[in-house]
Write a protein that holds these residues in place. Structure first.
Motif, PDB file in Angstrom:
ATOM      1  N   VAL A 183      49.491  38.273  40.726  1.00 31.40           N
ATOM      2  CA  VAL A 183      48.736  39.097  41.671  1.00 31.40           C
ATOM      3  C   VAL A 183      49.351  38.937  43.051  1.00 31.40           C
ATOM      4  N   GLN A 184      49.523  40.044  43.736  1.00 31.28           N
ATOM      5  CA  GLN A 184      50.051  40.016  45.097  1.00 31.28           C
ATOM      6  C   GLN A 184      49.016  40.641  46.033  1.00 31.28           C
ATOM      7  N   LEU A 185      48.870  40.023  47.190  1.00 38.20           N
ATOM      8  CA  LEU A 185      48.025  40.562  48.245  1.00 38.20           C
ATOM      9  C   LEU A 185      48.914  40.881  49.441  1.00 38.20           C
ATOM     10  N   VAL A 186      48.865  42.107  49.898  1.00 39.51           N
ATOM     11  CA  VAL A 186      49.691  42.532  51.023  1.00 39.51           C
ATOM     12  C   VAL A 186      48.781  42.958  52.168  1.00 39.51           C
ATOM     13  N   GLU A 187      48.959  42.312  53.305  1.00 41.94           N
ATOM     14  CA  GLU A 187      48.138  42.565  54.476  1.00 41.94           C
ATOM     15  C   GLU A 187      48.879  43.420  55.488  1.00 41.94           C
ATOM     16  N   SER A 188      48.121  44.084  56.312  1.00 45.44           N
ATOM     17  CA  SER A 188      48.681  44.829  57.428  1.00 45.44           C
ATOM     18  C   SER A 188      47.620  44.989  58.504  1.00 45.44           C
ATOM     19  N   VAL A 214      42.282  42.374  36.165  1.00 44.53           N
ATOM     20  CA  VAL A 214      41.193  42.892  35.341  1.00 44.53           C
ATOM     21  C   VAL A 214      40.014  43.231  36.240  1.00 44.53           C
ATOM     22  N   SER A 215      39.681  42.305  37.105  1.00 42.22           N
ATOM     23  CA  SER A 215      38.596  42.550  38.050  1.00 42.22           C
ATOM     24  C   SER A 215      38.759  41.612  39.236  1.00 42.22           C
ATOM     25  N   ILE A 216      38.156  41.991  40.341  1.00 43.13           N
ATOM     26  CA  ILE A 216      38.168  41.163  41.552  1.00 43.13           C
ATOM     27  C   ILE A 216      36.737  40.814  41.904  1.00 43.13           C
ATOM     28  N   ASN A 217      36.470  39.543  42.031  1.00 44.74           N
ATOM     29  CA  ASN A 217      35.136  39.097  42.409  1.00 44.74           C
ATOM     30  C   ASN A 217      35.017  39.170  43.933  1.00 44.74           C
ATOM     31  N   THR A 218      34.918  38.040  44.564  1.00 45.97           N
ATOM     32  CA  THR A 218      34.788  38.026  46.015  1.00 45.97           C
ATOM     33  C   THR A 218      36.138  38.248  46.695  1.00 45.97           C
ATOM     34  N   MET A 219      36.118  39.030  47.765  1.00 48.95           N
ATOM     35  CA  MET A 219      37.273  39.188  48.647  1.00 48.95           C
ATOM     36  C   MET A 219      36.850  38.718  50.030  1.00 48.95           C
ATOM     37  N   GLY A 220      37.807  38.181  50.756  1.00 43.25           N
ATOM     38  CA  GLY A 220      37.438  37.656  52.065  1.00 43.25           C
ATOM     39  C   GLY A 220      38.616  37.568  53.011  1.00 43.25           C
ATOM     40  N   TRP A 221      38.285  37.288  54.242  1.00 51.59           N
ATOM     41  CA  TRP A 221      39.270  37.055  55.295  1.00 51.59           C
ATOM     42  C   TRP A 221      39.055  35.667  55.879  1.00 51.59           C
ATOM     43  N   TYR A 222      40.141  34.939  55.985  1.00 45.39           N
ATOM     44  CA  TYR A 222      40.162  33.636  56.620  1.00 45.39           C
ATOM     45  C   TYR A 222      41.071  33.726  57.837  1.00 45.39           C
ATOM     46  N   ARG A 223      40.940  32.737  58.711  1.00 45.58           N
ATOM     47  CA  ARG A 223      41.865  32.661  59.832  1.00 45.58           C
ATOM     48  C   ARG A 223      42.191  31.213  60.147  1.00 45.58           C
ATOM     49  N   GLN A 224      43.349  31.039  60.736  1.00 47.81           N
ATOM     50  CA  GLN A 224      43.782  29.705  61.134  1.00 47.81           C
ATOM     51  C   GLN A 224      44.455  29.788  62.486  1.00 47.81           C
ATOM     52  N   ALA A 225      43.841  29.141  63.456  1.00 43.27           N
ATOM     53  CA  ALA A 225      44.405  29.064  64.793  1.00 43.27           C
ATOM     54  C   ALA A 225      45.279  27.822  64.882  1.00 43.27           C
ATOM     55  N   ALA A 231      41.431  36.738  47.606  1.00 46.53           N
ATOM     56  CA  ALA A 231      40.721  37.438  46.537  1.00 46.53           C
ATOM     57  C   ALA A 231      40.589  36.521  45.334  1.00 46.53           C
ATOM     58  N   ARG A 232      39.415  36.527  44.752  1.00 44.65           N
ATOM     59  CA  ARG A 232      39.177  35.776  43.510  1.00 44.65           C
ATOM     60  C   ARG A 232      39.306  36.776  42.365  1.00 44.65           C
ATOM     61  N   VAL A 233      40.339  36.597  41.571  1.00 44.59           N
ATOM     62  CA  VAL A 233      40.766  37.633  40.635  1.00 44.59           C
ATOM     63  C   VAL A 233      40.749  37.132  39.203  1.00 44.59           C
ATOM     64  N   THR A 234      40.228  37.965  38.331  1.00 46.31           N
ATOM     65  CA  THR A 234      40.370  37.746  36.896  1.00 46.31           C
ATOM     66  C   THR A 234      41.559  38.568  36.433  1.00 46.31           C
ATOM     67  N   THR A 235      42.546  37.878  35.845  1.00 40.23           N
ATOM     68  CA  THR A 235      43.748  38.567  35.392  1.00 40.23           C
ATOM     69  C   THR A 235      43.718  38.734  33.878  1.00 40.23           C
ATOM     70  N   TYR A 236      44.666  39.486  33.374  1.00 38.74           N
ATOM     71  CA  TYR A 236      44.787  39.632  31.921  1.00 38.74           C
ATOM     72  C   TYR A 236      45.000  38.245  31.315  1.00 38.74           C
ATOM     73  N   GLY A 237      44.281  37.964  30.259  1.00 44.97           N
ATOM     74  CA  GLY A 237      44.238  36.601  29.751  1.00 44.97           C
ATOM     75  C   GLY A 237      42.958  35.934  30.210  1.00 44.97           C
ATOM     76  N   TYR A 238      42.249  36.618  31.120  1.00 44.34           N
ATOM     77  CA  TYR A 238      40.949  36.189  31.612  1.00 44.34           C
ATOM     78  C   TYR A 238      40.997  34.856  32.338  1.00 44.34           C
ATOM     79  N   ASP A 239      42.086  34.644  33.067  1.00 43.24           N
ATOM     80  CA  ASP A 239      42.141  33.526  33.997  1.00 43.24           C
ATOM     81  C   ASP A 239      41.527  33.967  35.319  1.00 43.24           C
ATOM     82  N   LEU A 240      40.792  33.059  35.944  1.00 48.36           N
ATOM     83  CA  LEU A 240      40.169  33.322  37.238  1.00 48.36           C
ATOM     84  C   LEU A 240      40.814  32.422  38.270  1.00 48.36           C
ATOM     85  N   ASN A 241      41.447  33.014  39.283  1.00 47.01           N
ATOM     86  CA  ASN A 241      42.142  32.245  40.312  1.00 47.01           C
ATOM     87  C   ASN A 241      41.967  32.886  41.671  1.00 47.01           C
ATOM     88  N   ASP A 242      42.182  32.084  42.687  1.00 48.19           N
ATOM     89  CA  ASP A 242      42.216  32.577  44.061  1.00 48.19           C
ATOM     90  C   ASP A 242      43.650  32.932  44.434  1.00 48.19           C
TER      91      ASP A 242
END
Length: 120
Positions: free
Chosen positions: A2-7, A29-40, A97-108
């Motif tokens: 899974v790739q996340l591309v920001e702009s 397969v599906s996306i559960n929670t999505m969020g934004w974090y920041r680091q100063a 993003a907390r994502v369920t991928t094919y194979g039903y693994d759940l990862n951030d």
């Protein structure tokens, strides 16, 4: 998998606005929670805002009333509208993003980060 591309980051004067976007792609397969974090600089990464797939949003107190998180499930995307920006909002912003991928693994998964700089 899974790739996340920001702009949408950049330099803005205090009181200005920016809109961040993040699109997820890959073996999703599906996306559960999505969020934004920041680091100063010199600080720990913190959760700014989160939006579950079918629930209410939540924000840290310092951005309530100024930032709005939204998502488009059809596009596997999440957005952060930032208004009334303050110099203390300066940070690198990361999409998550907390994502369920094919194979039903759940990862951030994380985006690469986008710099937001607010000048006084």
């Amino acid at each position: 998998q899974v790739q996340l591309v920001e702009s949408g980051g950049g330099l803005v004067q205090a009181g200005g606005s920016l809109r961040l976007s993040c699109a997820a792609s890959g073996r999703i397969v599906s996306i559960n929670t999505m969020g934004w974090y920041r680091q100063a600089p010199g600080k720990q990464r913190e959760l700014v805002a989160a939006i579950p797939s079918g629930g209410s949003t939540n924000y840290i107190d310092s951005v309530k009333g100024r930032f709005t998180i939204s998502r488009d499930n059809a596009k596997n995307s999440v957005y952060l509208q930032m208004n009334s920006l303050k110099p203390e909002d300066t940070a690198v912003y990361y999409c998550n993003a907390r994502v369920t991928t094919y194979g039903y693994d759940l990862n951030d998964y994380w985006g690469q980060g986008t710099q937001v700089t607010v000048s006084s």
